[in-house]
Design a protein around this motif. Structure first.
Motif, PDB file in Angstrom:
ATOM      1  N   GLU A 112      29.868  -7.957   3.634  1.00 16.08           N
ATOM      2  CA  GLU A 112      30.462  -9.252   3.970  1.00 16.08           C
ATOM      3  C   GLU A 112      29.452 -10.391   3.813  1.00 16.08           C
ATOM      4  O   GLU A 112      29.807 -11.491   3.365  1.00 16.08           O
ATOM      5  CB  GLU A 112      31.014  -9.226   5.396  1.00 16.08           C
ATOM      6  N   MET A 113      28.206 -10.143   4.135  1.00 19.48           N
ATOM      7  CA  MET A 113      27.175 -11.159   3.957  1.00 19.48           C
ATOM      8  C   MET A 113      26.940 -11.453   2.485  1.00 19.48           C
ATOM      9  O   MET A 113      26.743 -12.610   2.093  1.00 19.48           O
ATOM     10  CB  MET A 113      25.881 -10.719   4.640  1.00 19.48           C
ATOM     11  N   ALA A 114      26.970 -10.408   1.659  1.00 16.51           N
ATOM     12  CA  ALA A 114      26.799 -10.618   0.219  1.00 16.51           C
ATOM     13  C   ALA A 114      27.903 -11.510  -0.338  1.00 16.51           C
ATOM     14  O   ALA A 114      27.649 -12.387  -1.169  1.00 16.51           O
ATOM     15  CB  ALA A 114      26.780  -9.271  -0.501  1.00 16.51           C
ATOM     16  N   LEU A 115      29.131 -11.301   0.120  1.00 14.07           N
ATOM     17  CA  LEU A 115      30.243 -12.148  -0.325  1.00 14.07           C
ATOM     18  C   LEU A 115      30.060 -13.591   0.136  1.00 14.07           C
ATOM     19  O   LEU A 115      30.327 -14.539  -0.617  1.00 14.07           O
ATOM     20  CB  LEU A 115      31.569 -11.602   0.203  1.00 14.07           C
ATOM     21  N   ARG A 116      29.593 -13.782   1.355  1.00 15.55           N
ATOM     22  CA  ARG A 116      29.400 -15.132   1.873  1.00 15.55           C
ATOM     23  C   ARG A 116      28.283 -15.862   1.134  1.00 15.55           C
ATOM     24  O   ARG A 116      28.408 -17.056   0.837  1.00 15.55           O
ATOM     25  CB  ARG A 116      29.107 -15.073   3.381  1.00 15.55           C
ATOM     26  N   LEU A 117      27.194 -15.160   0.847  1.00 13.96           N
ATOM     27  CA  LEU A 117      26.122 -15.799   0.089  1.00 13.96           C
ATOM     28  C   LEU A 117      26.606 -16.216  -1.294  1.00 13.96           C
ATOM     29  O   LEU A 117      26.284 -17.304  -1.780  1.00 13.96           O
ATOM     30  CB  LEU A 117      24.930 -14.852  -0.032  1.00 13.96           C
ATOM     31  N   ARG A 118      27.388 -15.361  -1.918  1.00 12.13           N
ATOM     32  CA  ARG A 118      27.921 -15.677  -3.244  1.00 12.13           C
ATOM     33  C   ARG A 118      28.887 -16.856  -3.201  1.00 12.13           C
ATOM     34  O   ARG A 118      28.768 -17.810  -3.988  1.00 12.13           O
ATOM     35  CB  ARG A 118      28.647 -14.440  -3.796  1.00 12.13           C
TER      36      ARG A 118
END
Length: 260
Positions: A112-118
């Motif tokens: 979920e953090m990877a999606l938010r950073l992207r």
């Protein structure tokens, strides 16, 4: 909260702020490794990771609210809020490449953090390492968090990775239970959701005796990356990473260097 194997850890420059225990290196870091613990876990479980990597790797371990020095901070009970807050706290550390390692609940949080950073910041992690957790599109609701204290403690005991003393001492249990229940609420209410691919390599790890997560489950993490995927199966159960600490750290270390 949870404890791993007892090991002698070399001296480290350790900073503890609200969200991270930071194991600083003695020279400017070339990369960072963010470690995201499991449900009911804490930064102390991964204390041996702080000095396990080369001098160019600075380790951050997430400190969830409601435990240890954050005991009075309100617990978080949904993945969206937890991912939002940890992502926001990570932004000052993005001056060098960051790799995520998430175990169990921490694997979902890492994704979920990877999606938010992207989506919000135009940044991608160097790689996503996921351990002992089904991918988002293979999850099913789990209602353990709705049961009584004894049932919840029994589930923690079944999974392993937690010092039995913490589960049997009545005073310690009373302190620990709110954070454990909050984390299991996150786990139980997250997913299934679409396999939105992240733009980075994904490395998956699982114990060959894990009763809740199969090798097939972990192989399905390949659906959430548009880049390289690799799965390693290690001897052990859900907390294989305690007994296989050295092997796992070597794998992660090698991949950190390769992803530079």
């Amino acid at each position: 909260m949870s404890v791993g194997a007892h090991r002698t850890v070399p001296p480290a420059l350790v900073d503890t702020d609200r969200w991270f225990r930071r194991y600083r290196v003695t020279e400017p870091p070339r990369r960072r490794l963010l470690v995201l613990p499991h449900a009911g876990g804490s930064a102390s479980f991964f204390h041996t990771w702080g000095t396990a990597f080369d001098r160019g790797t600075e380790v951050l371990v997430a400190r969830y609210p409601g435990r240890h020095d954050r005991l009075t901070d309100p617990c978080i009970e949904n993945m969206e809020e937890l991912a939002d807050q940890v992502t926001a706290a990570l932004l000052p550390f993005l001056d060098v490449p960051v790799t995520f390692f998430g175990h169990s609940m921490g694997a979902s949080l890492a994704y979920e953090m990877a999606l938010r950073l992207r989506d919000r910041h135009g940044v991608r992690p160097a790689a996503l390492h996921v351990s002992s957790r089904k991918p988002p599109h293979r999850l099913a609701p789990q209602r353990v968090y709705e049961k009584g204290d004894e049932a919840l403690i029994e589930e923690v005991r079944r999974l392993g990775g937690t010092d039995e003393t913490l589960l049997t001492d009545p005073d310690l249990r009373e302190i620990l239970l709110p954070a454990i229940r909050a984390d299991f609420t996150i786990v139980g209410t997250y997913g299934p959701r679409p396999a939105d691919p992240v733009d980075c390599p994904v490395y998956a790890y699982v114990g060959n005796e894990d009763s809740g997560v199969s090798v097939t489950d972990m192989s399905d993490w390949s659906d959430v990356t548009s880049q390289a995927f690799h799965l390693d199966v290690l001897p052990g159960g859900h907390f294989y990473l305690v007994d296989r600490h050295d092997s796992l750290v070597r794998m992660v270390s090698r991949r950190l260097a390769a992803d530079d």
